[in-house]
Scaffold this motif. Structure first.
Motif, PDB file in Angstrom:
ATOM      1  N   ALA A  20       1.163  -1.397   0.221  1.00 24.95           N
ATOM      2  CA  ALA A  20       0.089  -0.013  -0.469  1.00 24.95           C
ATOM      3  C   ALA A  20       0.308   1.374   0.014  1.00 24.95           C
ATOM      4  CB  ALA A  20      -0.689   0.409   1.488  1.00 24.95           C
ATOM      5  N   ALA A  21       1.900   0.838   0.036  1.00 21.74           N
ATOM      6  CA  ALA A  21       3.289   2.157  -0.005  1.00 21.74           C
ATOM      7  C   ALA A  21       4.414   1.905  -0.054  1.00 21.74           C
ATOM      8  CB  ALA A  21       2.958   2.413   2.259  1.00 21.74           C
ATOM      9  N   GLY A  22       4.802   1.587  -1.071  1.00 18.81           N
ATOM     10  CA  GLY A  22       5.447   0.454  -1.723  1.00 18.81           C
ATOM     11  C   GLY A  22       5.769   1.692  -3.439  1.00 18.81           C
ATOM     12  N   ASN A  23       4.852   2.137  -3.892  1.00 18.61           N
ATOM     13  CA  ASN A  23       5.061   2.955  -5.369  1.00 18.61           C
ATOM     14  C   ASN A  23       4.442   4.385  -5.282  1.00 18.61           C
ATOM     15  OD1 ASN A  23       2.376   1.784  -6.915  1.00 18.61           O
ATOM     16  ND2 ASN A  23       2.690   0.235  -5.206  1.00 18.61           N
ATOM     17  N   TRP A  24       4.127   4.601  -5.960  1.00 15.91           N
ATOM     18  CA  TRP A  24       3.703   6.144  -6.426  1.00 15.91           C
ATOM     19  C   TRP A  24       2.441   6.105  -6.417  1.00 15.91           C
ATOM     20  CZ3 TRP A  24       0.444   7.186 -10.284  1.00 15.91           C
ATOM     21  CH2 TRP A  24       1.236   6.817 -12.000  1.00 15.91           C
ATOM     22  N   LEU A  25       1.505   4.949  -7.065  1.00 13.25           N
ATOM     23  CA  LEU A  25       0.567   4.937  -7.471  1.00 13.25           C
ATOM     24  C   LEU A  25      -0.501   4.620  -6.556  1.00 13.25           C
ATOM     25  CD1 LEU A  25      -1.831   4.346  -9.892  1.00 13.25           C
ATOM     26  CD2 LEU A  25      -1.020   2.430 -10.331  1.00 13.25           C
ATOM     27  N   ALA A  26       0.367   4.176  -5.665  1.00 12.34           N
ATOM     28  CA  ALA A  26      -0.789   3.610  -4.138  1.00 12.34           C
ATOM     29  C   ALA A  26      -0.747   4.972  -3.510  1.00 12.34           C
ATOM     30  CB  ALA A  26       0.000   2.261  -3.166  1.00 12.34           C
ATOM     31  N   ARG A  27       0.697   5.435  -2.684  1.00  8.12           N
ATOM     32  CA  ARG A  27       0.310   6.251  -2.430  1.00  8.12           C
ATOM     33  C   ARG A  27      -0.403   7.527  -2.465  1.00  8.12           C
ATOM     34  NH1 ARG A  27       5.975   5.382  -2.119  1.00  8.12           N
ATOM     35  NH2 ARG A  27       6.660   6.511  -4.105  1.00  8.12           N
ATOM     36  N   ALA A  28      -0.732   7.791  -3.850  1.00 10.48           N
ATOM     37  CA  ALA A  28      -0.896   9.044  -4.821  1.00 10.48           C
ATOM     38  C   ALA A  28      -2.558   8.747  -4.649  1.00 10.48           C
ATOM     39  CB  ALA A  28      -1.400   9.115  -6.423  1.00 10.48           C
ATOM     40  N   TYR A  29      -2.785   7.457  -4.214  1.00 14.60           N
ATOM     41  CA  TYR A  29      -3.822   6.699  -3.898  1.00 14.60           C
ATOM     42  C   TYR A  29      -4.579   6.977  -2.343  1.00 14.60           C
ATOM     43  CZ  TYR A  29      -7.946   3.918  -2.313  1.00 14.60           C
ATOM     44  OH  TYR A  29      -9.343   3.461  -1.381  1.00 14.60           O
ATOM     45  N   LEU A  30      -3.646   6.677  -1.510  1.00 13.67           N
ATOM     46  CA  LEU A  30      -4.015   6.949  -0.089  1.00 13.67           C
ATOM     47  C   LEU A  30      -4.203   8.806   0.029  1.00 13.67           C
ATOM     48  CD1 LEU A  30      -1.377   4.183   1.018  1.00 13.67           C
ATOM     49  CD2 LEU A  30      -3.723   4.756   1.744  1.00 13.67           C
ATOM     50  N   ALA A  31      -3.366   9.171  -0.998  1.00 18.70           N
ATOM     51  CA  ALA A  31      -3.453  10.810  -0.816  1.00 18.70           C
ATOM     52  C   ALA A  31      -4.564  11.897  -0.594  1.00 18.70           C
ATOM     53  CB  ALA A  31      -1.881  11.527  -1.235  1.00 18.70           C
ATOM     54  N   VAL A  32      -4.891  10.819  -2.032  1.00 18.21           N
ATOM     55  CA  VAL A  32      -6.696  11.509  -2.288  1.00 18.21           C
ATOM     56  C   VAL A  32      -7.969  10.950  -1.981  1.00 18.21           C
ATOM     57  CG1 VAL A  32      -8.092  11.082  -4.102  1.00 18.21           C
ATOM     58  CG2 VAL A  32      -6.111  11.553  -4.618  1.00 18.21           C
ATOM     59  N   PHE A  33      -7.288   9.650  -0.651  1.00 16.27           N
ATOM     60  CA  PHE A  33      -8.711   9.308   0.156  1.00 16.27           C
ATOM     61  C   PHE A  33      -8.597   9.656   1.173  1.00 16.27           C
ATOM     62  CE2 PHE A  33      -8.540   6.610   3.855  1.00 16.27           C
ATOM     63  CZ  PHE A  33      -9.825   6.173   4.213  1.00 16.27           C
ATOM     64  N   ALA A  34      -7.144   9.821   1.641  1.00  9.65           N
ATOM     65  CA  ALA A  34      -7.006  10.999   3.011  1.00  9.65           C
ATOM     66  C   ALA A  34      -7.888  12.063   2.864  1.00  9.65           C
ATOM     67  CB  ALA A  34      -5.609  11.435   3.662  1.00  9.65           C
ATOM     68  N   VAL A  35      -7.943  13.116   1.844  1.00 10.04           N
ATOM     69  CA  VAL A  35      -8.327  14.529   1.743  1.00 10.04           C
ATOM     70  C   VAL A  35     -10.085  13.891   1.325  1.00 10.04           C
ATOM     71  CG1 VAL A  35      -8.689  16.268  -0.055  1.00 10.04           C
ATOM     72  CG2 VAL A  35      -6.515  15.633   0.349  1.00 10.04           C
ATOM     73  N   SER A  36     -10.134  12.578   1.067  1.00 13.29           N
ATOM     74  CA  SER A  36     -11.695  12.494   1.112  1.00 13.29           C
ATOM     75  C   SER A  36     -12.717  12.332   2.170  1.00 13.29           C
ATOM     76  CB  SER A  36     -12.337  11.897  -0.172  1.00 13.29           C
ATOM     77  OG  SER A  36     -11.654  10.365   0.634  1.00 13.29           O
ATOM     78  N   LEU A  37     -11.501  11.791   3.188  1.00 13.29           N
ATOM     79  CA  LEU A  37     -12.291  11.661   4.183  1.00 13.29           C
ATOM     80  C   LEU A  37     -11.772  12.775   5.065  1.00 13.29           C
ATOM     81  CD1 LEU A  37     -13.144   9.693   5.588  1.00 13.29           C
ATOM     82  CD2 LEU A  37     -10.543   8.760   6.930  1.00 13.29           C
ATOM     83  N   ALA A  38     -11.077  13.416   4.526  1.00  9.31           N
ATOM     84  CA  ALA A  38     -11.137  15.142   5.520  1.00  9.31           C
ATOM     85  C   ALA A  38     -12.555  15.510   4.829  1.00  9.31           C
ATOM     86  CB  ALA A  38      -9.990  15.450   5.275  1.00  9.31           C
ATOM     87  N   VAL A  39     -13.170  16.143   4.042  1.00  9.47           N
ATOM     88  CA  VAL A  39     -14.381  16.197   3.651  1.00  9.47           C
ATOM     89  C   VAL A  39     -15.377  15.586   4.196  1.00  9.47           C
ATOM     90  CG1 VAL A  39     -15.720  16.867   2.005  1.00  9.47           C
ATOM     91  CG2 VAL A  39     -13.107  17.278   1.551  1.00  9.47           C
ATOM     92  N   THR A  40     -16.018  14.399   3.758  1.00  8.26           N
ATOM     93  CA  THR A  40     -16.470  13.370   5.131  1.00  8.26           C
ATOM     94  C   THR A  40     -16.547  14.011   6.610  1.00  8.26           C
ATOM     95  OG1 THR A  40     -16.077  11.888   3.184  1.00  8.26           O
ATOM     96  CG2 THR A  40     -17.102  11.240   5.553  1.00  8.26           C
ATOM     97  N   PHE A  41     -15.900  14.249   6.955  1.00 14.62           N
ATOM     98  CA  PHE A  41     -16.070  14.484   8.396  1.00 14.62           C
ATOM     99  C   PHE A  41     -16.161  16.262   8.499  1.00 14.62           C
ATOM    100  CE2 PHE A  41     -13.856   9.910   9.294  1.00 14.62           C
ATOM    101  CZ  PHE A  41     -14.666  10.231  10.134  1.00 14.62           C
ATOM    102  N   LEU A  42     -15.342  17.030   8.073  1.00 12.48           N
ATOM    103  CA  LEU A  42     -15.600  18.281   8.090  1.00 12.48           C
ATOM    104  C   LEU A  42     -17.089  19.194   7.196  1.00 12.48           C
ATOM    105  CD1 LEU A  42     -11.596  19.625   7.604  1.00 12.48           C
ATOM    106  CD2 LEU A  42     -12.742  19.472   9.924  1.00 12.48           C
ATOM    107  N   ALA A  43     -17.644  18.306   6.052  1.00  6.95           N
ATOM    108  CA  ALA A  43     -18.745  18.813   5.666  1.00  6.95           C
ATOM    109  C   ALA A  43     -18.984  17.472   4.877  1.00  6.95           C
ATOM    110  CB  ALA A  43     -18.132  19.767   4.377  1.00  6.95           C
ATOM    111  N   PRO A  44     -19.595  17.518   6.049  1.00  4.44           N
ATOM    112  CA  PRO A  44     -20.455  15.583   6.025  1.00  4.44           C
ATOM    113  C   PRO A  44     -22.084  16.361   5.283  1.00  4.44           C
ATOM    114  CG  PRO A  44     -21.157  16.624   8.194  1.00  4.44           C
ATOM    115  CD  PRO A  44     -19.652  16.979   7.637  1.00  4.44           C
ATOM    116  N   ASP A  45     -21.892  17.271   4.867  1.00  4.48           N
ATOM    117  CA  ASP A  45     -23.324  18.090   4.284  1.00  4.48           C
ATOM    118  C   ASP A  45     -23.383  18.565   2.323  1.00  4.48           C
ATOM    119  OD1 ASP A  45     -25.516  17.108   6.558  1.00  4.48           O
ATOM    120  OD2 ASP A  45     -24.944  19.643   6.579  1.00  4.48           O
ATOM    121  N   SER A  46     -21.735  17.797   2.586  1.00  6.89           N
ATOM    122  CA  SER A  46     -21.130  18.569   1.769  1.00  6.89           C
ATOM    123  C   SER A  46     -21.722  17.480  -0.400  1.00  6.89           C
ATOM    124  CB  SER A  46     -20.200  19.132   0.856  1.00  6.89           C
ATOM    125  OG  SER A  46     -19.010  19.132   0.074  1.00  6.89           O
ATOM    126  N   PRO A  47     -21.472  18.137  -0.959  1.00  7.49           N
ATOM    127  CA  PRO A  47     -21.500  16.801  -2.561  1.00  7.49           C
ATOM    128  C   PRO A  47     -20.094  15.708  -2.654  1.00  7.49           C
ATOM    129  CG  PRO A  47     -22.419  19.255  -2.840  1.00  7.49           C
ATOM    130  CD  PRO A  47     -21.760  19.193  -1.799  1.00  7.49           C
TER     131      PRO A  47
END
Length: 231
Positions: A20-47
């Protein structure tokens, strides 16, 4: 006299994290996921609040009917427990998906010039082999087949299909949503409305096949290797 070496096998969680952290593709996916999870918690009513669930599909859709997570309307200690469970489950799903992408990137690198297997390109059979040479991938394909079969039966046999399309859509997400988007325009054309479920079914089948290949590659990479005799 030759003796067999028995190197200590790494635990499964460690092998999963390495992928999950051994190459750029997996790390990029995890970075995008981290942003999306933050949006889920900080703006639960957001589209975009549901983007973390979409990014971690299809595993994240397993407990979709459980009212847990930000904005679920649960109070007190139950709310804290529900939110914590929601976050931990999505994190686990993200790690599995990232590991699958890591396995894909590792396999792709092996066929690049200078890679472990040189520039030799695999055929179609070799590309699809991970989808059928292990039980997890075959079991997943069976689930997709059942969901798709139920959808086709509901559309062409039952008088009211209802929301039968939700099952193959959830089973093949996130690529299944692409199939839904491609098939949707045909619904608004009376002369081609019959084509929409067929296009959707084809897209769902292809999406499930892609997911099965990724799952199979992950299973291959996580499978412990047998130690080789050492001279």
């Amino acid at each position: 006299m030759p003796t067999a070496s028995h190197p200590r096998r790494e635990p499964l969680p460690r092998r999963l994290l390495a992928l999950a952290a051994g190459n750029w593709l997996a790390r990029a996916y995890l970075a995008v996921f981290a942003v999306s999870l933050a949006v889920t918690f900080l703006a639960p009513d957001s589209p975009f609040a549901g983007s973390s669930m979409l990014l971690t599909a299809p595993l994240s859709f397993l407990p979709v009917f459980v009212p847990a997570g930000p904005g679920a309307g649960i109070d007190g200690v139950a709310e804290v427990a529900a939110v914590a469970t929601f976050a931990l489950w999505h994190l686990l799903c993200a790690l599995v998906n990232a590991a699958a992408l890591g396995a894909l990137a590792t396999r792709s690198a092996a066929f690049l010039p200078g890679g472990a297997r040189g520039a030799r390109r695999p055929g179609v059979r070799a590309l699809l082999a991970p989808a059928v040479d292990n039980w997890p991938a075959r079991g997943y394909l069976a689930v997709v087949a059942v969901a798709l079969g139920f959808f086709l039966c509901a559309v062409f046999v039952l008088p009211d299909p209802g929301f039968a399309g939700i099952y193959p859509l959830m089973a093949t997400a996130p690529l299944g949503f692409v199939a839904l988007a491609v098939s949707s325009p045909a619904e608004f054309l009376s002369s081609a409305a019959w084509l929409s479920p067929l296009v959707f079914s084809l897209g769902v089948a292809l999406s499930g096949l892609v997911n099965a290949v990724l799952l199979g590659l992950l299973v291959r990479r996580l499978r412990p290797r047998e130690p080789h005799p050492a001279a």
